[in-house]
Design an enzyme around this catalytic site. Sequence first.
Site, short mmCIF file in Angstrom:
data_model
loop_
_atom_site.label_atom_id
_atom_site.label_comp_id
_atom_site.label_asym_id
_atom_site.label_seq_id
_atom_site.Cartn_x
_atom_site.Cartn_y
_atom_site.Cartn_z
N SER A 1 0.80 -1.24 0.00
CA SER A 1 0.00 0.00 0.00
C SER A 1 0.82 1.28 0.00
O SER A 1 0.28 2.35 -0.25
CB SER A 1 -0.93 0.03 1.21
OG SER A 1 -2.06 -0.76 0.96
N LYS B 1 0.49 3.38 -3.04
CA LYS B 1 -0.70 4.20 -3.32
C LYS B 1 -0.37 5.69 -3.33
O LYS B 1 -1.03 6.47 -4.01
CB LYS B 1 -1.79 3.90 -2.28
CG LYS B 1 -2.37 2.48 -2.38
CD LYS B 1 -3.20 2.13 -1.17
CE LYS B 1 -3.80 0.72 -1.29
NZ LYS B 1 -4.44 0.27 -0.04
N TYR C 1 -2.24 -2.34 -10.62
CA TYR C 1 -2.33 -2.23 -9.17
C TYR C 1 -1.54 -3.36 -8.48
O TYR C 1 -0.76 -3.11 -7.56
CB TYR C 1 -3.80 -2.25 -8.73
CG TYR C 1 -3.97 -2.29 -7.22
CD1 TYR C 1 -3.75 -1.16 -6.44
CD2 TYR C 1 -4.32 -3.47 -6.58
CE1 TYR C 1 -3.87 -1.20 -5.05
CE2 TYR C 1 -4.44 -3.53 -5.20
CZ TYR C 1 -4.22 -2.39 -4.44
OH TYR C 1 -4.33 -2.44 -3.07
N TYR D 1 -4.29 3.47 7.57
CA TYR D 1 -5.61 2.82 7.54
C TYR D 1 -6.48 3.35 8.68
O TYR D 1 -6.41 4.55 8.99
CB TYR D 1 -5.49 1.29 7.64
CG TYR D 1 -4.40 0.68 6.80
CD1 TYR D 1 -4.38 0.89 5.42
CD2 TYR D 1 -3.42 -0.12 7.35
CE1 TYR D 1 -3.39 0.31 4.64
CE2 TYR D 1 -2.43 -0.69 6.57
CZ TYR D 1 -2.42 -0.47 5.23
OH TYR D 1 -1.45 -1.03 4.47
N VAL E 1 1.12 -3.86 3.81
CA VAL E 1 1.05 -5.16 4.48
C VAL E 1 2.31 -6.01 4.28
O VAL E 1 2.43 -7.08 4.87
CB VAL E 1 -0.21 -5.98 4.07
CG1 VAL E 1 -1.47 -5.34 4.60
CG2 VAL E 1 -0.27 -6.19 2.58
N1 GLN Z 1 -1.73 -5.44 -2.25
C1 GLN Z 1 -2.42 -5.30 -1.01
C2 GLN Z 1 -3.92 -5.49 -1.20
O1 GLN Z 1 -4.46 -5.01 -2.14
C3 GLN Z 1 -2.14 -3.94 -0.44
C4 GLN Z 1 -2.86 -3.73 0.85
C5 GLN Z 1 -2.06 -3.07 1.91
O2 GLN Z 1 -0.84 -2.99 1.88
N2 GLN Z 1 -2.77 -2.67 2.91
O3 GLN Z 1 -4.57 -6.12 -0.42
#
Ligand code: GLN
Length: 305
Positions: free
Chosen positions: A61, A64, A189, A241, A259
């Site tokens: 993430s 992003k 993505y 988050y 994550v």
């Molecule tokens: N690739 C992960 C997902 O889409 C990214 C989520 C994350 O890092 N919170 O679930």
Amino acid sequence: MKDLLKGIIDKNIEVTEKGKVADYIPALAKANPRDLGACIIDMDGNIYTAGEYRKRFTIQSISKTIALMLAIMDNGEEEVFKKVGMEPTGDAFNSIYKLEVEEIAKPLNPMINAGAIAVTSLIKGRDSKEKIDRLLSLFRKISCNDNIVINEEVYLSEKETGNRNRAMGYLLKDMGIVDGNVEEALDVYFKQCSIEMDCIDIANMGLFLANDGTIPKTGEVVVDEHISRIIKTYMVTCGMYNSSGEFAIKVGIPAKSGVGGGILASVPHRMGIGIYGPALDKRGNSVAGLRVLQSLSKQLDLSIF
Ligand code: GLN
């Protein structure tokens, strides 16, 4: 500074026992939950490292933030914010249900998966290859590392198992938020999430944002100060988050977690910080990484508030 960072890492290694490595993307389960490392780079280019700072991990993430930057550079703010909102959610990063709330009618922000998929679909390019190549070049530039690549194993693992993201992609298409080919947007993505970096690369990205969109080493202006500010503001309000509020109070630094166990942090006009600790708390943030940032913020007085 080096001793201070080493002391904080050593003290927090035991905290890794409180978390668990992500396994919903099967390839991520291979990480060593006891790893913890960090890198700080200040405005003069001094680099301080400790622990497992050389280990490479997928940024997940964290990507992003920079995907949003490229989407705004490509389309302008107005177009991007037609498709994605500016408000934190209080829900899990992969939550789907607010997409069905009629008054909202678009993902609440670009740091949750739904918003990120919408944003990534806006990146310009003839096909998914050109889009990810453009994004990867940008990552290489701002992390000052031309050797950054995508981890194929993690990419394929998420592509194969990413049913929730796929569901969101198709729902967003139905809502008129994703315009083009859904599979193509998802492919970009999944690839951006699978870009591999170490703590030094992440700290360089944090430094670039701390320096308002200009690479300190070369003086190259990559993006307008205003856009860099938008990214940092989202990091404050939505970057951790549904722990973003608590993080703002306890740490007070623009930050974005993933994550894979990474955290990108940017202290305006002072430093970039990269953290790696794959043992996560229930909300998907590096459990020991949070504590490292909390100690650093306290001891170096880093809070922006
Ligand atoms: N690739 C992960 C997902 O889409 C990214 C989520 C994350 O890092 N919170 O679930």
